[in-house]
Design a protein around this motif. Structure first.
Motif, mmCIF file in Angstrom:
data_model
loop_
_atom_site.group_PDB
_atom_site.id
_atom_site.type_symbol
_atom_site.label_atom_id
_atom_site.label_comp_id
_atom_site.label_asym_id
_atom_site.label_seq_id
_atom_site.Cartn_x
_atom_site.Cartn_y
_atom_site.Cartn_z
ATOM 1 N N ILE A 75 52.568 36.166 42.810
ATOM 2 C CA ILE A 75 51.287 35.988 42.112
ATOM 3 C C ILE A 75 50.745 37.320 41.635
ATOM 4 O O ILE A 75 50.226 37.461 40.517
ATOM 5 N N GLN A 76 50.850 38.344 42.480
ATOM 6 C CA GLN A 76 50.354 39.673 42.091
ATOM 7 C C GLN A 76 51.116 40.201 40.871
ATOM 8 O O GLN A 76 50.534 40.764 39.945
ATOM 9 N N GLN A 77 52.430 39.971 40.875
ATOM 10 C CA GLN A 77 53.221 40.432 39.727
ATOM 11 C C GLN A 77 52.818 39.697 38.439
ATOM 12 O O GLN A 77 52.693 40.299 37.371
ATOM 13 N N LEU A 78 52.604 38.318 38.573
ATOM 14 C CA LEU A 78 52.224 37.517 37.393
ATOM 15 C C LEU A 78 50.868 37.968 36.854
ATOM 16 O O LEU A 78 50.684 38.073 35.623
ATOM 17 N N PHE A 79 49.907 38.239 37.695
ATOM 18 C CA PHE A 79 48.589 38.698 37.274
ATOM 19 C C PHE A 79 48.684 39.998 36.499
ATOM 20 O O PHE A 79 48.016 40.215 35.485
ATOM 21 N N GLY A 80 49.557 40.878 36.989
ATOM 22 C CA GLY A 80 49.719 42.149 36.281
ATOM 23 C C GLY A 80 50.263 41.963 34.879
ATOM 24 O O GLY A 80 49.809 42.590 33.917
ATOM 25 N N LYS A 81 51.243 41.009 34.753
ATOM 26 C CA LYS A 81 51.813 40.760 33.418
ATOM 27 C C LYS A 81 50.751 40.172 32.473
ATOM 28 O O LYS A 81 50.685 40.545 31.298
ATOM 29 N N ILE A 82 49.921 39.222 32.987
ATOM 30 C CA ILE A 82 48.875 38.611 32.134
ATOM 31 C C ILE A 82 47.888 39.671 31.651
ATOM 32 O O ILE A 82 47.453 39.680 30.497
ATOM 33 N N LYS A 83 47.521 40.558 32.493
ATOM 34 C CA LYS A 83 46.584 41.617 32.117
ATOM 35 C C LYS A 83 47.167 42.484 31.010
ATOM 36 O O LYS A 83 46.468 42.873 30.052
ATOM 37 N N ASP A 84 48.475 42.766 31.119
ATOM 38 C CA ASP A 84 49.126 43.559 30.075
ATOM 39 C C ASP A 84 49.070 42.826 28.728
ATOM 40 O O ASP A 84 48.800 43.427 27.675
ATOM 41 N N ILE A 85 49.349 41.510 28.779
ATOM 42 C CA ILE A 85 49.341 40.729 27.529
ATOM 43 C C ILE A 85 47.949 40.733 26.905
ATOM 44 O O ILE A 85 47.790 40.861 25.686
ATOM 45 N N LYS A 86 46.927 40.567 27.743
ATOM 46 C CA LYS A 86 45.555 40.546 27.235
ATOM 47 C C LYS A 86 45.190 41.866 26.585
ATOM 48 O O LYS A 86 44.572 41.915 25.509
ATOM 49 N N ASP A 87 45.570 42.944 27.206
ATOM 50 C CA ASP A 87 45.272 44.265 26.633
ATOM 51 C C ASP A 87 45.958 44.432 25.273
ATOM 52 O O ASP A 87 45.361 44.931 24.303
ATOM 53 N N LYS A 88 47.207 43.957 25.202
ATOM 54 C CA LYS A 88 47.932 44.069 23.938
ATOM 55 C C LYS A 88 47.282 43.205 22.854
ATOM 56 O O LYS A 88 47.233 43.597 21.680
ATOM 57 N N ALA A 89 46.783 42.002 23.247
ATOM 58 C CA ALA A 89 46.139 41.120 22.267
ATOM 59 C C ALA A 89 44.873 41.752 21.715
ATOM 60 O O ALA A 89 44.586 41.658 20.505
ATOM 61 N N GLU A 90 44.073 42.358 22.565
ATOM 62 C CA GLU A 90 42.858 43.024 22.100
ATOM 63 C C GLU A 90 43.186 44.157 21.125
ATOM 64 O O GLU A 90 42.502 44.337 20.114
ATOM 65 N N LYS A 91 44.233 44.857 21.436
ATOM 66 C CA LYS A 91 44.633 45.944 20.532
ATOM 67 C C LYS A 91 45.073 45.370 19.180
ATOM 68 O O LYS A 91 44.740 45.919 18.129
ATOM 69 N N SER A 92 45.818 44.221 19.237
ATOM 70 C CA SER A 92 46.279 43.603 17.983
ATOM 71 C C SER A 92 45.100 43.128 17.146
ATOM 72 O O SER A 92 45.086 43.288 15.917
#
Length: 802
Positions: A75-92
């Motif tokens: 779960i901790q690993q999955l949360f980290g991946k989701i956060k990365d995706i969100k950051d990338k989306a905001e940048k996009s």
């Protein structure tokens, strides 16, 4: 847990019992070592099982903890991946916004630039169009102006929100000025071509005026209306001069010339001017409609002035030719130019009642109208004619002349009917046809039909109400003068025992009664009244169909239907009274016979034969003459039974004293009369029909009571209690008066009667609640008598009112 048969596993395990089971005897103790070894082995096995289970549970808990720890790490690993995706989306998103910001600016700039260019183009078109419009107007180039003006007006609509700009407002004012100038100029051109005053002859069609009409379509609608008004006024000016009020040709007798004139004018217009005006202006129809309005006004004015000169045939002639013309208009035009203010008479709906036929032609008996329909098209259904009443409405105020004429004609018709009846006498017996309806009746309703058809085509308003009132008046007169007035007069007022001379006649001899011709006349009047009743009902329905919906409630012929019902009732009563009176001498003879001296029972008595003879003489004649009205023949039979049977019972009470043999003879006579009465509806007929149940019930009830009276008389009066109870049972009559009459018929002495009456009062059943005394209750005999008496009183009152 699984079930087992091992005693050790039982919930109610008892160690002592178990041991006793293992070692039931002393000898079995020798095996104790083996038993002990088995138990120890079982104990070891149980310990092993317990140990295995405990160890297993320990291992499961440890495995669960390890799995939970692994899940938490995932779960901790999955949360980290989701956060990365969100950051990338905001940048996009931020990158997209930066990219599209410049595009939006370009879009706004393009839109504003396009609007500006379009507006400048419109402005250029508007400025050039206004200049061209002013120039073309001066040169009267109406063809080009028509196309250009519509475009200029459409372009000007785009500048409504820019009117604050002085240059735009100035252009808008120039366009309005050009439109006003065009309107005035076109009106002046039409005035010059078609002057409304002066001696200058109207000009012909021209291309300039045709194009001017196209321009007028774009201008203010008032310009178009003014052109139409001026042209039609000039076109109809000759009509106003030729047919002005002081001209001989203006009167109703030459009304055809008006319609001939407009037909020529319309033909002339179609030849010369039809292409000058746009088709959607419907100028031909407008000329015809204006002609109709003028004609209606002029005719109304001249008819008011010369109202005393209007005769019925002249009025009908004028109305017929006018309605013909309105029918022609409906075939030629659609009525699209009619305004809501044009009077439209609501016509009657199509005929669905067989009472009337062939209603589509307005006829008159006058020779002047015989050729009216030669060149007349079939009259369209009035509901589909939008021109119905557009001219003919002016005749409605003068339709009183027609109504008065019908009043006079109907009065003469009734007088002729009366004279014909006196001259020709009553109708001859016509048995084969089931009784004759007076021919005057059909003549009256045929005339009514003709009047109604005429009036409904003239007007469906108040004149129809006035005509229905006339109809009512002469329906009543027909009922009184022709029907009631010709009913034969009776020699007695009630048909009862008031003709003393008849009492001296021998049984079976002729008595003063109606002749065959008089009986046939009564039946003929009854059949005629029934025909009038049914036809009057149909007449009322048809009048309600013809008249305006708002006036339907004022059509009511119920009073006239009641009058014919009274004639029917009087006719039936005369027939009943005649047969009743013919039977009176026989009943009187019955009551005067010495019944205590009868020694033996024989055939039916002479008085019965006399009654049967009169019935056989009268009833077949009446039945044959009422063959077309079976229900009223049934009413005659019922009324006769209701009158004869109570009278027979009253005469029966007068037969006193009666011996046993006399009572038996009377019982035989009563049964013979009962059989004859039951057969009365079909007596003397080759076709035997079953009598109506309503009639049979009355005869059976009444004659059975007569038989019961005689059976009580025949019963011994000793012992008294049995006699009284038998009387109450047989007659169900609690009247002491009736009981007294029975005792008189038996010839009992007063002393015996007194004690018998006391016993009768004691044996009576308890009266119903609310009854004061038993003597007021009568369940049988008095009822038909009282009913007959009430009917006679009612009929006397009706006669007095008539």
């Amino acid at each position: 847990q699984h079930s087992t048969q091992d005693p050790l596993d039982r919930a109610d395990f008892n160690a002592v019992e178990y041991i006793n089971t293992l070692f039931p005897t002393e000898q079995s103790l020798a095996n104790i070592d083996d038993v002990v070894n088995k138990i120890k082995l079982k104990i070891r096995r149980l310990d092993d099982n317990i140990r295995t289970v405990v160890r297993g549970q320990t291992n499961v808990g440890q495995d669960g903890r390890e799995a939970l720890e692994e899940a938490q790490k995932a779960i901790q690993q999955l949360f980290g991946k989701i956060k990365d995706i969100k950051d990338k989306a905001e940048k996009s998103e931020q990158m997209v916004k930066e990219i599209t910001r410049d595009i939006k600016q370009l879009d706004h700039a393009k839109r504003h630039l396009t609007t500006s260019i379009t507006t400048l183009n419109h402005l250029h078109m508007l400025a050039g169009g206004v200049d061209s419009l002013e120039a073309m107007t001066r040169r009267r180039q109406y063809g080009e102006v028509a196309n250009l003006l519509q475009g200029v007006v459409n372009v000007l609509e785009h500048f409504n929100k820019y009117m604050g700009i002085p240059q735009i407002r100035q252009l808008s004012e120039r366009v309005k000025a050009a439109q006003n100038e065009l309107g005035q100029q076109i009106l002046a051109d039409f005035e010059e071509a078609f002057p409304s005053q002066g001696s200058k002859r109207a000009g012909g069609p021209s291309n300039v005026l045709r194009d001017a009409c196209l321009v007028a379509n774009v201008l203010d609608p008032r310009i178009k209306q003014e052109i139409i008004k001026k042209f039609i006024k000039q076109h109809l000016s000759e009509y106003l001069v030729l047919f002005q009020e002081n001209q001989d040709v203006a009167w109703l007798d030459k009304i055809d010339r008006r319609y001939a004139w407009i037909k020529r004018q319309l033909v002339d217009y179609e030849e010369k001017y039809v292409r000058m005006f746009p088709a959607e202006w419907c100028m031909t129809e407008r000329i015809a409609v204006d002609f109709c309005h003028i004609t209606r006004t002029e005719l109304a004015k001249i008819m008011r002035t010369r109202a005393k000169e209007i005769e019925v045939k002249l009025l009908l002639f004028a109305i017929q030719r006018t309605t013909n013309f309105e029918g022609l208009l409906a075939k030629r035009f659609s009525g699209c130019t009619l305004s809501d203010t044009v009077p439209k008479a609501e016509p009657p709906p199509p005929n669905t009642n067989p009472f009337l036929e062939d209603e589509t032609v307005l006829e008159s008996d006058e020779a002047t109208l015989e050729k009216a329909d030669i060149d007349r098209p079939k009259k369209p259904k009035v509901p589909d004619n939008p021109f119905h009443g557009i001219v003919s409405k002016c005749f409605e105020p003068h339709l009183y002349v027609y109504i008065e004429s019908q009043d006079k004609n109907l009065s003469e018709l009734i007088d002729r009917f009366v004279g014909d009846f006196k001259a020709q006498g009553p109708p001859k017996p016509n048995v084969d046809e089931g009784g004759a309806v007076l021919p005057s009746c059909a003549d009256l309703f045929v005339y009514y039909k003709k009047c109604m058809v005429q009036c409904s085509q003239l007007s469906t308003g108040e004149p129809m109400i006035a005509l229905s009132t006339i109809f009512q008046k002469y329906l009543r007169e027909y009922a009184w003068k022709i029907l009631s007035g010709n009913l034969p007069k009776t020699t007695s007022s009630s048909g009862g025992l008031t003709i003393s001379s008849l009492l001296k006649e021998k049984e079976g001899s002729e008595v003063a009664k109606f002749t065959l011709e008089e009986l046939c006349l009564i039946c003929s009047i009854l059949s005629t009244a029934e025909y009038c009743l049914a036809t009057t009902q149909q007449l009322e329905e048809k009048l309600k169909e013809k008249v305006d919906a708002s006036l339907v409630e004022r059509i009511n012929l119920m009073g006239e239907m009641d009058t014919f019902s009274i004639v029917i009732s009087n006719s039936i009563q005369l027939l009943v009274q005649d047969l009743d009176a013919a039977c009176d001498p026989a009943l009187t003879a019955m009551s005067k016979m010495q019944w205590q001296n009868v020694e033996h029972v024989g055939d039916q008595s002479p008085y019965v034969t006399s009654v049967i003879l009169h019935i056989k003489q009268n009833v077949p004649i009446i039945r044959d003459n009422l063959a077309s009205t079976r229900k009223y023949f049934t009413q005659f039979c019922i009324k006769f039974a209701n009158s004869f049977i109570p009278k027979f019972i009253n005469h029966l009470f007068k037969c006193k004293p009666i011996s046993m043999v006399g009572a038996e003879q009377l019982l035989l006579d009563t049964h013979s009369l009962k059989m004859v009465l039951l057969d009365l509806p079909s007596i003397g007929s080759q076709v035997v029909r079953k009598a109506p149940a309503s009639y049979t019930k009355i005869v059976v009830k009444g004659m059975t009571r007569a038989e019961m009276i005689l059976k009580v008389v025949m019963a011994p009066h000793e012992p008294p209690v049995v006699f009284v109870d038998n009387y109450i049972k047989l007659l169900a009559d609690c009247s002491t008066d009736t009981f007294q009459k029975i005792l008189d018929m038996k010839g009992l002495k007063r002393s015996e009667q007194s004690s018998m009456l006391d016993l009768f009062r004691q044996r009576l059943p308890a009266p119903p609640s609310g009854g004061d005394n038993a003597s007021s209750i009568s369940l049988a005999a008095p009822t038909p008598e009282q009913e007959s008496s009430r009917i006679r009183k009612l009929e006397k009152l009706i006669k007095k009112r008539l």
